[in-house]
Design a protein around this motif. Structure first.
Motif, mmCIF file in Angstrom:
data_model
loop_
_atom_site.group_PDB
_atom_site.id
_atom_site.type_symbol
_atom_site.label_atom_id
_atom_site.label_comp_id
_atom_site.label_asym_id
_atom_site.label_seq_id
_atom_site.Cartn_x
_atom_site.Cartn_y
_atom_site.Cartn_z
ATOM 1 N N ILE A 150 0.839 -1.199 0.000
ATOM 2 C CA ILE A 150 0.000 0.000 0.000
ATOM 3 C C ILE A 150 0.876 1.252 0.000
ATOM 4 O O ILE A 150 0.614 2.216 -0.733
ATOM 5 C CB ILE A 150 -0.950 0.009 1.214
ATOM 6 C CG1 ILE A 150 -2.050 -1.048 1.033
ATOM 7 C CG2 ILE A 150 -1.576 1.394 1.412
ATOM 8 C CD1 ILE A 150 -2.934 -1.230 2.250
ATOM 9 N N GLU A 175 -7.424 0.280 -3.669
ATOM 10 C CA GLU A 175 -8.642 0.194 -2.861
ATOM 11 C C GLU A 175 -8.907 -1.236 -2.397
ATOM 12 O O GLU A 175 -9.393 -1.462 -1.285
ATOM 13 C CB GLU A 175 -9.834 0.740 -3.653
ATOM 14 C CG GLU A 175 -9.735 2.229 -3.973
ATOM 15 C CD GLU A 175 -9.496 3.066 -2.727
ATOM 16 O OE1 GLU A 175 -10.265 2.924 -1.756
ATOM 17 O OE2 GLU A 175 -8.533 3.856 -2.718
ATOM 18 N N GLN A 178 -6.632 -1.732 0.492
ATOM 19 C CA GLN A 178 -7.144 -1.025 1.664
ATOM 20 C C GLN A 178 -8.284 -1.807 2.311
ATOM 21 O O GLN A 178 -8.392 -1.868 3.544
ATOM 22 C CB GLN A 178 -7.622 0.380 1.272
ATOM 23 C CG GLN A 178 -6.505 1.357 0.936
ATOM 24 C CD GLN A 178 -5.731 1.833 2.159
ATOM 25 O OE1 GLN A 178 -5.984 1.415 3.285
ATOM 26 N NE2 GLN A 178 -4.772 2.712 1.930
#
Length: 207
Positions: A150, A175, A178
């Motif tokens: 990330i 995303e 995440q």
């Protein structure tokens, strides 16, 4: 004096640091690596290097002492740009392998047999050969953590916005990472991206 920075940071940051070092008479190479913990232990990591060519040439042997390959990419910041490109390809490969394994499992076809069938064709890759077995064995011990990927992908997006390079697929996989992190998988290997797809398909990939 020469600073060889082997961290993975923004290429823009590398250039800023290089300017400050130059004022003190210090040359800099940005030399991030790829290969994860296993290749670091083996001494076979790939090193991608930016900086003055003559400085690279003078320190090539030092870097090769810990690596399987050391490649000069260009001026300062080019090494970290190459690393960001590497991280895009790795992340999207893992996501693609995850989708393929989930599709096979959902269609009641053995993920292991699908993997063996396609790995010798155009779909085959080092990423597939490393990560597909981990997914099927439910082994998510970190070779490279989701948290760290990330961080790298955040640098990808920051750099892409500053240079004007839209990266829609990279943005989507950030995303996904995440979401996996919020499920408590931040310290797991990035092959745990498969868990995102398993969750929405209500299935688990196994051999």
């Amino acid at each position: 004096s020469v600073l060889i920075d082997m961290s993975s940071i923004s290429p823009l940051a590398s250039r800023e640091i290089s300017v400050e070092l130059a004022r003190k008479g210090i040359d800099m190479l940005d030399a991030p690596v790829s290969g994860g913990e296993p290749k670091a232990i083996e001494g076979t990591i790939a090193v991608m290097v930016g900086g003055k060519k003559e400085v690279f040439d003078a320190h090539y042997d030092i870097m090769m002492a810990m690596a399987g390959s050391v490649v000069y990419v260009g001026e300062i910041g080019a090494g970290n740009t190459a690393k960001l490109c590497n991280q895009i390809v790795v992340a999207l490969n893992i996501a693609a392998v995850s989708e393929a394994m989930v599709l096979a499992r959902k269609a009641d076809v053995s993920p292991e047999r699908v993997y063996q069938a396609i790995r010798g064709g155009l779909a085959g890759s080092t990423v597939m050969d490393t990560k597909a077995p981990m997914m099927m064995e439910r082994n998510f011990d970190a070779g490279f953590r989701i948290d760290l990927h990330i961080k790298d992908m955040d640098n990808v997006m920051e750099t892409s916005h500053k240079v004007g390079a839209p990266l829609p697929l990279a943005a989507q996989v950030v995303e996904i990472m995440q979401a996996i992190k919020q499920d408590g998988c931040g310290v797991e290997d990035h092959s745990s991206i498969v868990k995102f797809y398993e969750k929405i398909a209500n299935v688990e990939v196994r051999k």
